[in-house]
Design a protein around this motif. Structure first.
Motif, short mmCIF file in Angstrom:
data_model
loop_
_atom_site.label_atom_id
_atom_site.label_comp_id
_atom_site.label_asym_id
_atom_site.label_seq_id
_atom_site.Cartn_x
_atom_site.Cartn_y
_atom_site.Cartn_z
N ALA A 129 55.90 57.69 50.59
CA ALA A 129 55.41 59.00 50.17
C ALA A 129 55.45 59.98 51.34
N ARG A 130 55.05 59.53 52.52
CA ARG A 130 55.07 60.41 53.69
C ARG A 130 56.49 60.85 54.01
N GLU A 131 57.46 59.95 53.85
CA GLU A 131 58.85 60.34 54.07
C GLU A 131 59.26 61.45 53.10
N ALA A 132 58.84 61.32 51.85
CA ALA A 132 59.16 62.34 50.86
C ALA A 132 58.43 63.65 51.17
N PHE A 133 57.16 63.56 51.55
CA PHE A 133 56.39 64.76 51.85
C PHE A 133 56.98 65.51 53.05
N ARG A 136 59.91 65.99 53.78
CA ARG A 136 61.07 66.81 53.40
C ARG A 136 60.65 68.15 52.81
N GLY A 137 59.34 68.35 52.67
CA GLY A 137 58.84 69.62 52.13
C GLY A 137 58.91 69.64 50.61
N GLY A 138 59.00 70.82 50.07
CA GLY A 138 59.07 70.94 48.63
C GLY A 138 57.77 71.44 48.03
N THR A 139 57.77 71.64 46.75
CA THR A 139 56.63 72.17 46.03
C THR A 139 55.59 71.10 45.78
N LEU A 140 54.41 71.52 45.35
CA LEU A 140 53.37 70.56 44.97
C LEU A 140 53.89 69.65 43.88
N LYS A 141 54.62 70.20 42.95
CA LYS A 141 55.17 69.38 41.86
C LYS A 141 56.08 68.28 42.41
N ALA A 142 56.93 68.63 43.37
CA ALA A 142 57.84 67.65 43.95
C ALA A 142 57.08 66.57 44.70
N ARG A 143 56.02 66.96 45.42
CA ARG A 143 55.24 65.98 46.18
C ARG A 143 54.50 65.02 45.25
N LEU A 144 53.91 65.55 44.19
CA LEU A 144 53.19 64.68 43.27
C LEU A 144 54.14 63.74 42.53
N ARG A 145 55.31 64.24 42.18
CA ARG A 145 56.29 63.36 41.55
C ARG A 145 56.70 62.25 42.51
N ALA A 146 56.89 62.60 43.78
CA ALA A 146 57.26 61.59 44.77
C ALA A 146 56.15 60.55 44.91
N ALA A 147 54.89 60.99 44.93
CA ALA A 147 53.77 60.06 45.06
C ALA A 147 53.73 59.08 43.90
N ASP A 154 55.91 48.96 29.42
CA ASP A 154 57.01 49.81 28.99
C ASP A 154 58.27 48.97 28.88
N ASP A 155 58.78 48.80 27.65
CA ASP A 155 59.96 47.96 27.44
C ASP A 155 61.24 48.78 27.32
N SER A 156 61.18 50.06 27.63
CA SER A 156 62.38 50.88 27.59
C SER A 156 63.30 50.51 28.75
N PRO A 157 64.62 50.69 28.61
CA PRO A 157 65.55 50.30 29.69
C PRO A 157 65.19 50.97 31.01
N GLY A 158 64.99 50.13 32.03
CA GLY A 158 64.64 50.68 33.34
C GLY A 158 63.32 51.41 33.37
N GLN A 159 62.49 51.21 32.33
CA GLN A 159 61.19 51.89 32.21
C GLN A 159 61.38 53.41 32.27
N ARG A 160 62.40 53.89 31.56
CA ARG A 160 62.68 55.34 31.55
C ARG A 160 61.53 56.13 30.95
N ARG A 161 60.83 55.55 29.99
CA ARG A 161 59.70 56.28 29.39
C ARG A 161 58.61 56.53 30.43
N THR A 162 58.40 55.57 31.31
CA THR A 162 57.41 55.76 32.37
C THR A 162 57.82 56.91 33.27
N ARG A 163 59.09 56.97 33.63
CA ARG A 163 59.58 58.04 34.49
C ARG A 163 59.39 59.41 33.82
#
Length: 257
Positions: free
Chosen positions: A97-101, A103-114, A196-205
């Motif tokens: 998460a720290r590596e992603a943070f 790189r900067g970005g919006t709050l939305k991008a940081r929360l998605r990364a977390a 989540d039984d969807s392929p690759g857990q896409r529904r979770t993403r």
């Protein structure tokens, strides 16, 4: 094979090389750490293959080519091994998460990364985690995600969300409560992910992206000054229920990471 981040809890002041074919115990710190890692990786492989309940400490020692006594020296139970796995997951989550943070970005991008980095780490362990989830409702159990035995790991996880919010202009009351509330949201996502039984857990993403979008939109409304009395009431409810984490968790996260 991944490399585990070991914290060395429970280790003696010096380490012993205790492989079966060794006729004597030789103090050797590097060998001790390698043996501990070997046991952890072997145990996790067996848990994934056979399940947690159907794997014994004797099985782990045999597969790792160690004596049972050597396995007990490093881990007194299967639960202790899983506790070390929990430590690895939280430390690795914080690192990614720290590596992603950074790189900067919006709050939305940081929360998605977390959120997404946590799923990335646990992607291959859904069977194991489903088996362990049964202990979540037993606060006294050492593997309960909500019990006192996992408090440090829980605070480390909450700190990831505190760091995601760093730099955001937030009222003090929102800044205090938001990391715990985001952690609670992510625990709900994890529960969905396990089943989540969807392929690759896409529904979770997709759920993560939608939940983050909603959270960021709700933040714009929740932080309005006119809602301060409402926020104060919510904060009092959370404090009375003991649901707010202790102050200073971001300092703990720096220590763990």
């Amino acid at each position: 094979m991944f490399k585990l981040q070991l914290d060395g809890r429970g280790a003696a002041a010096y380490s012993l090389n205790m492989f079966k074919d060794s006729g004597r115990a030789v103090p050797q710190r590097a060998a001790s750490e390698e043996t501990r890692r070997q046991i952890l990786e072997t145990a996790l492989a067996l848990f994934r293959e056979r399940g947690f309940e159907d794997t014994t400490l004797r099985d782990i020692a045999r597969e790792a080519d160690l004596s049972l006594g050597a396995a007990y020296y490093y881990f007194h139970s299967k639960e202790a091994i899983v506790g070390a796995y929990y430590d690895y997951v939280q430390a690795e989550h914080l690192r990614r998460a720290r590596e992603a943070f950074a790189r900067g970005g919006t709050l939305k991008a940081r929360l998605r990364a977390a959120m997404h980095t946590k799923i990335d780490i646990m992607q291959g362990d859904r069977r194991l985690l489903r088996a362990l989830f049964r202990y979540g409702g037993e606060p006294a159990h050492p593997l309960s995600w909500f019990g006192p035995a996992t408090r440090d790991q829980r605070l480390c996880s909450i700190d990831v969300f505190a760091e995601a919010l760093a730099g955001e202009k937030l009222p003090d009351d929102v800044r205090e409560a938001a990391p715990t509330l985001l952690w609670t949201l992510h625990m709900g996502v994890l529960l969905y992910f396990l089943y989540d039984d969807s392929p690759g857990q896409r529904r979770t993403r997709k759920l993560i992206d939608a939940a983050v979008d909603f959270t960021v939109d709700a933040k714009r409304v929740a932080t309005l000054p006119i809602l301060r009395p409402v926020r104060r009431r919510v904060m009092n409810i959370l404090r009375d229920a003991g649901l707010l984490s202790a102050a200073g968790t971001t300092t703990r996260a720096a220590n763990v990471g």
